[in-house]
Design an enzyme around this catalytic site. Structure first.
Site, PDB file in Angstrom:
ATOM      1  N   LYS A   1       0.843  -1.190   0.000  1.00 42.29           N
ATOM      2  CA  LYS A   1       0.000   0.000   0.000  1.00 42.29           C
ATOM      3  C   LYS A   1       0.882   1.245   0.000  1.00 42.29           C
ATOM      4  CE  LYS A   1      -3.956   2.070   2.389  1.00 42.29           C
ATOM      5  NZ  LYS A   1      -4.955   1.915   3.481  1.00 42.29           N
TER       6      LYS A   1
ATOM      7  N   SER B   1      -9.491   3.004   1.811  1.00 44.90           N
ATOM      8  CA  SER B   1      -8.337   3.555   1.137  1.00 44.90           C
ATOM      9  C   SER B   1      -7.424   2.489   0.525  1.00 44.90           C
ATOM     10  CB  SER B   1      -7.521   4.409   2.120  1.00 44.90           C
ATOM     11  OG  SER B   1      -7.030   3.619   3.184  1.00 44.90           O
TER      12      SER B   1
ATOM     13  N   SER C   1     -11.117   0.971   5.713  1.00 47.28           N
ATOM     14  CA  SER C   1     -10.221   0.986   4.551  1.00 47.28           C
ATOM     15  C   SER C   1      -9.729  -0.374   4.095  1.00 47.28           C
ATOM     16  CB  SER C   1      -9.018   1.894   4.838  1.00 47.28           C
ATOM     17  OG  SER C   1      -9.418   3.242   4.876  1.00 47.28           O
TER      18      SER C   1
END
Length: 474
Positions: free
Chosen positions: A80, A155, A179
């Protein structure tokens, strides 16, 4: 063994270990898939093919020498883009960090790299990981592989979309208000928000922070358990880390649903607005659980105060982290995030103390609730994947959603309970858009939660449905 890009992570690891396929061959399989699908989906950023090939060669040479290898040896992996990977760009989706190259690994990255992965790049995120729709001014919008006109969530949207597209076999992310869970629901994969401390965070500006956690994503629950076994476990660098070793969560997962005490709620007693289509899919899962011998009751814990707790602590944390930057560069923040940061500036010590007091009372009510029930089943997201051209859904069933957070209540109200929660594929809308269910367990009960999620997954198999990625999708 014949592998394709949708083979399980466990199959891929076993094939590399048995020398039935090389790490280099596995990498080329995924690079081909990236070339085919990433231009349309935009899930993986900062791709570095040269370095990935060097790592794959080194992985094969290590195996040839008979050296010990890790649990993920040879697997292609993308981290990520909010997690620092030494020597790689880490932008956080912000123009302020567009040229930033990390000098050291975050702890979760360190553990995954030590397990033997081959790093190919990063996964796309919203600006500073704020909001559950993945777009930013550096890399653009990540699109849903099941319908390119739809959001992939966020996210950890790039992570979920990459998994669903077959670009990577496993992914990791983080979760404050959903997320890991929301993008898993939108992209028909599995995402786990663990208990605080299960996956230790380092470095951090607040080692006692109780809202944001790291966690695993995968295309199935046993692969997710494999990754959790690598990233979980105590660390002297994280004072709130839990002592249970990561190996406690490794597959295989056993057990069924017979006798399970299930609390089910579509809307938490009217507290959250839920799209009618999502509600129908979630409610239909009652038959799955009861048909497998579970005892299902329509009920839910009392989450009074959870809204205030989440909003207060989020604004407080954002103001602490970004307030100075916002004052210097107001043009460098999207408006919704800037508003959230400014809201934190008006908070007092009494506001924050009241939030922690209310969170303590909430935790006690939830503890008592789980004395009578093993799991809570509810929506992950209150809406199906929305248009990728919108920042967030502005209405649900005609009910206005005033901010970019409102439609995420089904996820963030669970955040502040401290409970682990997993998103598992639960079906599709008539348009073919994925919908997940959220299964919640008592704090620190990840192993039991994984077993329940796995048993449910084996009965339903919704996660087996793959996207047909075409540029003309709508």
């Amino acid at each position: 063994m014949t592998l394709d890009h949708y083979s399980t992570a466990r199959e891929m690891v076993a094939a590399v270990a048995a020398k039935e396929v090389s790490a280099r061959e596995l990498l080329e399989l995924h690079l081909q898939r990236l070339e085919e699908t990433n231009p349309a989906v935009n899930a993986v950023v900062s791709l570095d093919v040269r370095r990935a090939r060097e790592q794959a060669l080194a992985a094969d040479e290590r195996l040839a020498r008979g050296e010990p290898v890790g649990a993920l040896h040879g697997l292609p992996f993308a981290f990520k883009d909010t997690h620092e990977v030494a020597g790689w760009p880490t932008t956080f989706g912000s123009p302020l960090r567009e040229d930033h190259v990390s000098r050291r690994d975050d702890l979760v990255v360190e553990r995954i790299r030590a397990a033997g992965v081959v790093v190919v790049g990063k996964t796309n995120v919203p600006e500073w990981a704020a909001g559950s729709h993945t777009f930013n001014r550096i890399f653009g919008t990540t699109r849903n592989p099941y319908a390119l006109s739809r959001s992939a969530g966020g996210s950890s949207g790039g992570a979920a979309a990459a998994l669903a597209s077959g670009m990577v076999p496993l992914a990791e992310g983080s979760d404050m208000g959903g997320s890991l869970r929301n993008p898993a629901s939108f992209c028909n994969v599995v995402g786990l928000r663990p208990s605080v401390g299960r996956v230790p965070t380092w470095p951090t500006t607040n080692a006692w922070e109780l809202t944001s956690v790291g966690g695993p994503m995968a295309r199935n629950v046993e692969d997710l358990a494999l990754l959790l076994s690598v990233i979980a476990g105590p660390s002297t660098r994280a004072p709130m880390s839990l002592e249970t070793p990561g190996s406690a969560f490794a597959p295989p997962l056993t057990g069924g649903l017979e006798g399970l005490r299930v609390a089910m709620s579509v809307d938490l007693g009217g507290v959250i607005a839920v799209d009618h289509g999502v509600a129908r899919i979630v409610q239909a899962q009652e038959a799955v659980f009861s048909g497998a011998g579970a005892h299902v009751e329509q009920t839910h814990p009392d989450l009074a105060g959870a809204e205030e707790v989440f909003r207060t602590l989020r604004a407080w944390l954002f103001q602490h982290r970004f307030g100075t930057l916002l004052a210097k560069r107001p043009d460098a923040f999207k408006q919704s995030l800037a508003d959230n940061i400014r809201a934190g500036a008006d908070l007092t010590g009494a506001d924050v103390a009241r939030a922690y007091e209310r969170r303590t009372r909430l935790a006690e009510r939830v503890r008592t609730f789980f004395e009578s029930y093993d799991v809570l089943v509810m929506p992950v997201s209150q809406v199906p994947p929305f248009s990728a051209d919108d920042e967030y859904p502005t209405a649900i069933n005609g009910r206005p959603q005033a901010t970019y957070l409102d439609w995420m209540r089904s996820a963030y109200l669970i955040t502040v309970t401290g409970c682990p929660a997993i998103s598992v594929p639960a079906g599709f809308t008539p348009e073919g858009w994925p919908v997940g269910i959220q299964i919640v367990a008592a704090p620190n009960q990840e192993r039991r939660l994984l077993e329940v999620a796995h048993a449910y997954e084996q009965l339903t198999r919704y996660g087996d449905r793959r996207p047909r990625i075409r540029q003309e999708q709508s």
